[in-house]
Motif scaffolding. Structure first.
Motif, PDB file in Angstrom:
ATOM      1  N   ALA A   1       0.850  -1.195   0.000  1.00 43.13           N
ATOM      2  CA  ALA A   1       0.000   0.000   0.000  1.00 43.13           C
ATOM      3  C   ALA A   1       0.885   1.244   0.000  1.00 43.13           C
ATOM      4  O   ALA A   1       1.775   1.397   0.835  1.00 43.13           O
ATOM      5  CB  ALA A   1      -0.922   0.000   1.207  1.00 43.13           C
TER       6      ALA A   1
ATOM      7  N   TYR B   1      -0.128   4.286   0.577  1.00 43.01           N
ATOM      8  CA  TYR B   1      -0.853   5.381   1.205  1.00 43.01           C
ATOM      9  C   TYR B   1      -1.241   4.957   2.617  1.00 43.01           C
ATOM     10  O   TYR B   1      -1.231   3.779   2.964  1.00 43.01           O
ATOM     11  CB  TYR B   1      -2.105   5.734   0.395  1.00 43.01           C
ATOM     12  CG  TYR B   1      -3.046   4.572   0.214  1.00 43.01           C
ATOM     13  CD1 TYR B   1      -4.069   4.314   1.129  1.00 43.01           C
ATOM     14  CD2 TYR B   1      -2.896   3.695  -0.864  1.00 43.01           C
ATOM     15  CE1 TYR B   1      -4.922   3.235   0.975  1.00 43.01           C
ATOM     16  CE2 TYR B   1      -3.744   2.612  -1.033  1.00 43.01           C
ATOM     17  CZ  TYR B   1      -4.751   2.386  -0.114  1.00 43.01           C
ATOM     18  OH  TYR B   1      -5.577   1.317  -0.261  1.00 43.01           O
ATOM     19  N   HIS B   2      -1.596   5.933   3.441  1.00 46.47           N
ATOM     20  CA  HIS B   2      -2.030   5.650   4.811  1.00 46.47           C
ATOM     21  C   HIS B   2      -3.482   5.193   4.806  1.00 46.47           C
ATOM     22  O   HIS B   2      -4.345   5.810   4.177  1.00 46.47           O
ATOM     23  CB  HIS B   2      -1.899   6.895   5.676  1.00 46.47           C
ATOM     24  CG  HIS B   2      -2.473   6.721   7.045  1.00 46.47           C
ATOM     25  ND1 HIS B   2      -1.868   5.935   8.007  1.00 46.47           N
ATOM     26  CD2 HIS B   2      -3.623   7.220   7.606  1.00 46.47           C
ATOM     27  CE1 HIS B   2      -2.601   5.956   9.109  1.00 46.47           C
ATOM     28  NE2 HIS B   2      -3.661   6.723   8.896  1.00 46.47           N
ATOM     29  N   ARG B   3      -3.754   4.068   5.479  1.00 44.70           N
ATOM     30  CA  ARG B   3      -5.119   3.545   5.564  1.00 44.70           C
ATOM     31  C   ARG B   3      -5.719   3.877   6.920  1.00 44.70           C
ATOM     32  O   ARG B   3      -5.094   3.675   7.950  1.00 44.70           O
ATOM     33  CB  ARG B   3      -5.111   2.032   5.342  1.00 44.70           C
ATOM     34  CG  ARG B   3      -4.795   1.632   3.917  1.00 44.70           C
ATOM     35  CD  ARG B   3      -4.782   0.129   3.768  1.00 44.70           C
ATOM     36  NE  ARG B   3      -3.711  -0.480   4.549  1.00 44.70           N
ATOM     37  CZ  ARG B   3      -3.660  -1.769   4.851  1.00 44.70           C
ATOM     38  NH1 ARG B   3      -4.626  -2.580   4.485  1.00 44.70           N
ATOM     39  NH2 ARG B   3      -2.654  -2.253   5.545  1.00 44.70           N
ATOM     40  N   GLU B   4      -6.942   4.372   6.884  1.00 47.59           N
ATOM     41  CA  GLU B   4      -7.611   4.759   8.130  1.00 47.59           C
ATOM     42  C   GLU B   4      -7.982   3.537   8.947  1.00 47.59           C
ATOM     43  O   GLU B   4      -7.953   3.573  10.173  1.00 47.59           O
ATOM     44  CB  GLU B   4      -8.867   5.569   7.792  1.00 47.59           C
ATOM     45  CG  GLU B   4      -9.620   6.076   9.017  1.00 47.59           C
ATOM     46  CD  GLU B   4     -10.857   6.869   8.651  1.00 47.59           C
ATOM     47  OE1 GLU B   4     -11.595   7.283   9.569  1.00 47.59           O
ATOM     48  OE2 GLU B   4     -11.086   7.075   7.435  1.00 47.59           O
TER      49      GLU B   4
ATOM     50  N   ARG C   1      -7.796  -0.877   9.529  1.00 47.48           N
ATOM     51  CA  ARG C   1      -7.328  -2.234   9.236  1.00 47.48           C
ATOM     52  C   ARG C   1      -8.555  -3.062   8.862  1.00 47.48           C
ATOM     53  O   ARG C   1      -9.661  -2.771   9.322  1.00 47.48           O
ATOM     54  CB  ARG C   1      -6.650  -2.847  10.453  1.00 47.48           C
ATOM     55  CG  ARG C   1      -5.349  -2.175  10.870  1.00 47.48           C
ATOM     56  CD  ARG C   1      -4.195  -2.691  10.054  1.00 47.48           C
ATOM     57  NE  ARG C   1      -2.910  -2.417  10.672  1.00 47.48           N
ATOM     58  CZ  ARG C   1      -1.746  -2.906  10.254  1.00 47.48           C
ATOM     59  NH1 ARG C   1      -1.734  -3.737   9.223  1.00 47.48           N
ATOM     60  NH2 ARG C   1      -0.628  -2.601  10.851  1.00 47.48           N
ATOM     61  N   THR C   2      -8.358  -4.124   8.067  1.00 46.83           N
ATOM     62  CA  THR C   2      -9.513  -4.837   7.524  1.00 46.83           C
ATOM     63  C   THR C   2      -9.388  -6.344   7.654  1.00 46.83           C
ATOM     64  O   THR C   2      -8.412  -6.939   7.185  1.00 46.83           O
ATOM     65  CB  THR C   2      -9.712  -4.475   6.038  1.00 46.83           C
ATOM     66  OG1 THR C   2      -9.873  -3.066   5.909  1.00 46.83           O
ATOM     67  CG2 THR C   2     -10.938  -5.184   5.470  1.00 46.83           C
TER      68      THR C   2
ATOM     69  N   GLU D   1      -9.810   0.257  15.429  1.00 50.22           N
ATOM     70  CA  GLU D   1      -9.278   0.655  14.122  1.00 50.22           C
ATOM     71  C   GLU D   1      -9.511  -0.409  13.043  1.00 50.22           C
ATOM     72  O   GLU D   1      -9.050  -0.263  11.915  1.00 50.22           O
ATOM     73  CB  GLU D   1      -7.776   0.956  14.235  1.00 50.22           C
ATOM     74  CG  GLU D   1      -6.869  -0.255  14.393  1.00 50.22           C
ATOM     75  CD  GLU D   1      -6.816  -0.839  15.803  1.00 50.22           C
ATOM     76  OE1 GLU D   1      -5.921  -1.659  16.070  1.00 50.22           O
ATOM     77  OE2 GLU D   1      -7.675  -0.474  16.630  1.00 50.22           O
ATOM     78  N   TRP D   2     -10.243  -1.466  13.398  1.00 51.41           N
ATOM     79  CA  TRP D   2     -10.482  -2.562  12.456  1.00 51.41           C
ATOM     80  C   TRP D   2     -11.929  -2.538  11.967  1.00 51.41           C
ATOM     81  O   TRP D   2     -12.841  -2.144  12.687  1.00 51.41           O
ATOM     82  CB  TRP D   2     -10.199  -3.915  13.112  1.00 51.41           C
ATOM     83  CG  TRP D   2      -8.733  -4.205  13.240  1.00 51.41           C
ATOM     84  CD1 TRP D   2      -7.874  -3.664  14.144  1.00 51.41           C
ATOM     85  CD2 TRP D   2      -7.955  -5.097  12.434  1.00 51.41           C
ATOM     86  NE1 TRP D   2      -6.603  -4.164  13.967  1.00 51.41           N
ATOM     87  CE2 TRP D   2      -6.626  -5.054  12.915  1.00 51.41           C
ATOM     88  CE3 TRP D   2      -8.252  -5.936  11.367  1.00 51.41           C
ATOM     89  CZ2 TRP D   2      -5.595  -5.811  12.360  1.00 51.41           C
ATOM     90  CZ3 TRP D   2      -7.233  -6.695  10.810  1.00 51.41           C
ATOM     91  CH2 TRP D   2      -5.923  -6.624  11.300  1.00 51.41           C
TER      92      TRP D   2
ATOM     93  N   HIS E   1      -9.312  -5.673  -3.427  1.00 55.78           N
ATOM     94  CA  HIS E   1      -9.748  -5.641  -2.034  1.00 55.78           C
ATOM     95  C   HIS E   1      -8.841  -6.505  -1.146  1.00 55.78           C
ATOM     96  O   HIS E   1      -8.545  -6.124  -0.009  1.00 55.78           O
ATOM     97  CB  HIS E   1     -11.195  -6.106  -1.925  1.00 55.78           C
ATOM     98  CG  HIS E   1     -12.197  -5.071  -2.319  1.00 55.78           C
ATOM     99  ND1 HIS E   1     -12.405  -3.919  -1.603  1.00 55.78           N
ATOM    100  CD2 HIS E   1     -13.056  -5.015  -3.378  1.00 55.78           C
ATOM    101  CE1 HIS E   1     -13.344  -3.187  -2.180  1.00 55.78           C
ATOM    102  NE2 HIS E   1     -13.759  -3.832  -3.258  1.00 55.78           N
TER     103      HIS E   1
ATOM    104  N   HIS F   1      -5.660  -4.698  -0.333  1.00 53.51           N
ATOM    105  CA  HIS F   1      -5.836  -3.575   0.593  1.00 53.51           C
ATOM    106  C   HIS F   1      -6.276  -4.027   1.982  1.00 53.51           C
ATOM    107  O   HIS F   1      -6.430  -3.181   2.867  1.00 53.51           O
ATOM    108  CB  HIS F   1      -6.869  -2.586   0.035  1.00 53.51           C
ATOM    109  CG  HIS F   1      -6.403  -1.890  -1.204  1.00 53.51           C
ATOM    110  ND1 HIS F   1      -7.243  -1.155  -2.006  1.00 53.51           N
ATOM    111  CD2 HIS F   1      -5.183  -1.834  -1.787  1.00 53.51           C
ATOM    112  CE1 HIS F   1      -6.562  -0.664  -3.029  1.00 53.51           C
ATOM    113  NE2 HIS F   1      -5.307  -1.056  -2.918  1.00 53.51           N
TER     114      HIS F   1
ATOM    115  N   ASP G   1      -6.013  -6.839   5.496  1.00 54.50           N
ATOM    116  CA  ASP G   1      -4.951  -7.234   6.422  1.00 54.50           C
ATOM    117  C   ASP G   1      -5.025  -8.696   6.840  1.00 54.50           C
ATOM    118  O   ASP G   1      -3.985  -9.338   7.026  1.00 54.50           O
ATOM    119  CB  ASP G   1      -5.005  -6.351   7.672  1.00 54.50           C
ATOM    120  CG  ASP G   1      -4.757  -4.894   7.355  1.00 54.50           C
ATOM    121  OD1 ASP G   1      -3.579  -4.504   7.264  1.00 54.50           O
ATOM    122  OD2 ASP G   1      -5.734  -4.151   7.163  1.00 54.50           O
TER     123      ASP G   1
END
Length: 391
Positions: free
Chosen positions: A210, A212-215, A217-218, A247-248, A287, A290, A292
């Motif tokens: 990635a 870029y900074h991701r807001e 976690r997924t 944050e997930w 997807h 992007h 986790d």
């Protein structure tokens, strides 16, 4: 230089205009094998709009891959048992007529390769009895998994008898996992097994860092969201860990079924649970790249393609050791947890989220791509056809 072999593929499942993703994993195998041999696919498909059966040829996917689709209208008989018998006869007739057309256009046929035992295996067995031509048998179906409600052990006795004949008539079994091969041996006795894994298109499914900074976690789950995939349990497990992992989020990729949608709407964390609907492979790959952590919690599986694709994208996996999953997931790339245990799933999500940086995504991706990418699967086909198909 040796001439390319002609291998006839009799397939029980394959994409067609009515079901464009049906058996797409067999189509990927066909694309891979066509780098080694001439693959001639024969698929019987149904189209209620047809007034007469017809065969359509498709050579648009690869230079050495020809697909014959025999389209016919399904039986409309009002008597259930008679309709099934008539449908079976139409299927068998389509295979025989398609086989004759292929024989004329692709001589000689060096080998028959069946994909999924029922129904294609029945026609291969008949061709063996009539012509002496042997066949190999690839198996992908959950039909041989005891946990499936539609498994072999729940089927009609006459069909179980036919399945055993088909299995015993094959020269070689090519299940996608050792576990599946073991269940086949329980049914039909000892037979040589060569595990032929599913193939992953690593031009799509690969690790991408990635930029870029991701807001958020997924956690991501990819499937058809059918009940045996347990999407509701995955949502429940996320609800248990959500307060401790602010944050997930949870992303569910697949067709939005009403029961899953209703479960989501009742969740106090619905604002952190997302659905995409059905996506094309490039969109699924994006997807996964992007996300986790990949989460799978099925009641039964063989070797799920979505799990292999997630690993090729470098995702650590949380999954139960059902079917062939334990042959793929290990301590380097994820966690195996007991099936049908919500608390175990919740604990695993919390644990893997808290030590996400311990997993080397580049190494996970490299190991999976080396094992399941097209070049690796092509080498399997080379060995198989060299050993078992006549020159």
């Amino acid at each position: 230089m040796c001439a390319r072999k002609n291998i006839l593929w009799l397939v029980s499942w394959y994409p067609d205009r009515e079901q464009p993703v049906n058996g797409d994993f067999i189509e990927r195998h066909a694309l891979v094998a066509s780098a080694i041999v001439n693959v001639i696919v024969l698929h019987i498909a149904w189209d209620a709009q047809l007034s007469a059966a017809r065969i359509e040829k498709d050579d648009t996917h690869a230079p050495h891959l020809m697909v014959y689709r025999w389209y016919d209208a399904p039986s409309t008989c009002s008597i259930t048992w008679l309709r099934k018998l008539h449908q079976f006869w139409k299927y068998f007739r389509g295979v025989i007529q398609g086989f004759r057309a292929i024989q004329q256009a692709h001589t000689p046929l060096d080998c028959i390769h069946v994909h999924v035992c029922w129904k294609a295996g029945f026609t291969a067995l008949c061709l063996k009895w009539l012509s002496g031509k042997s066949y190999l048998l690839s198996e992908h179906a959950s039909y041989f998994q005891p946990a499936s409600p539609h498994a072999y052990w729940q089927d009609h006795p006459w069909k179980r008898w036919m399945i055993r004949l088909i299995l015993r008539g094959a020269s070689l079994w090519l299940p996608v996992s050792e576990n599946l091969g073991h269940h086949m041996q329980i049914i039909a006795g000892r037979k040589q097994v060569y595990v032929l894994p599913n193939a992953v298109d690593t031009s799509l499914f690969t690790y991408r860092e990635a930029g870029y900074h991701r807001e958020f976690r997924t956690f991501i789950h990819v499937s058809d969201l059918q009940p045996h995939k347990r999407p509701g349990t995955i949502i429940a497990a996320f609800e248990q860990v959500a307060p401790r992992l602010p944050e997930w989020r949870l992303l569910l990729v697949g067709p939005i079924r009403n029961d899953v949608k209703n479960r989501w709407q009742q969740s106090p964390y619905a604002h952190r649970i997302y659905f995409t609907g059905w996506l094309k492979p490039p969109e699924v790959a994006m997807h996964l790249q992007h996300a986790d952590v990949f989460v799978l919690y099925s009641d039964y599986e063989n070797q799920p393609c979505a799990l292999l694709e997630a690993l090729c994208c470098g995702l650590p996996v949380v999954a139960p050791p059902v079917g062939g999953i334990a042959e793929v997931v290990n301590e380097r790339n994820g966690r195996l947890i007991p099936p049908n245990n919500l608390q175990a799933l919740s604990d695993a999500l919390l644990d893997i989220a808290n030590r996400i940086d311990d997993f080397d995504r580049i190494a996970i991706s490299l190991e999976a791509r080396t094992r399941f990418g097209y070049p690796a699967i092509a080498e399997h086909f080379r060995r198989i056809y060299t050993a078992y198909c006549a020159s």
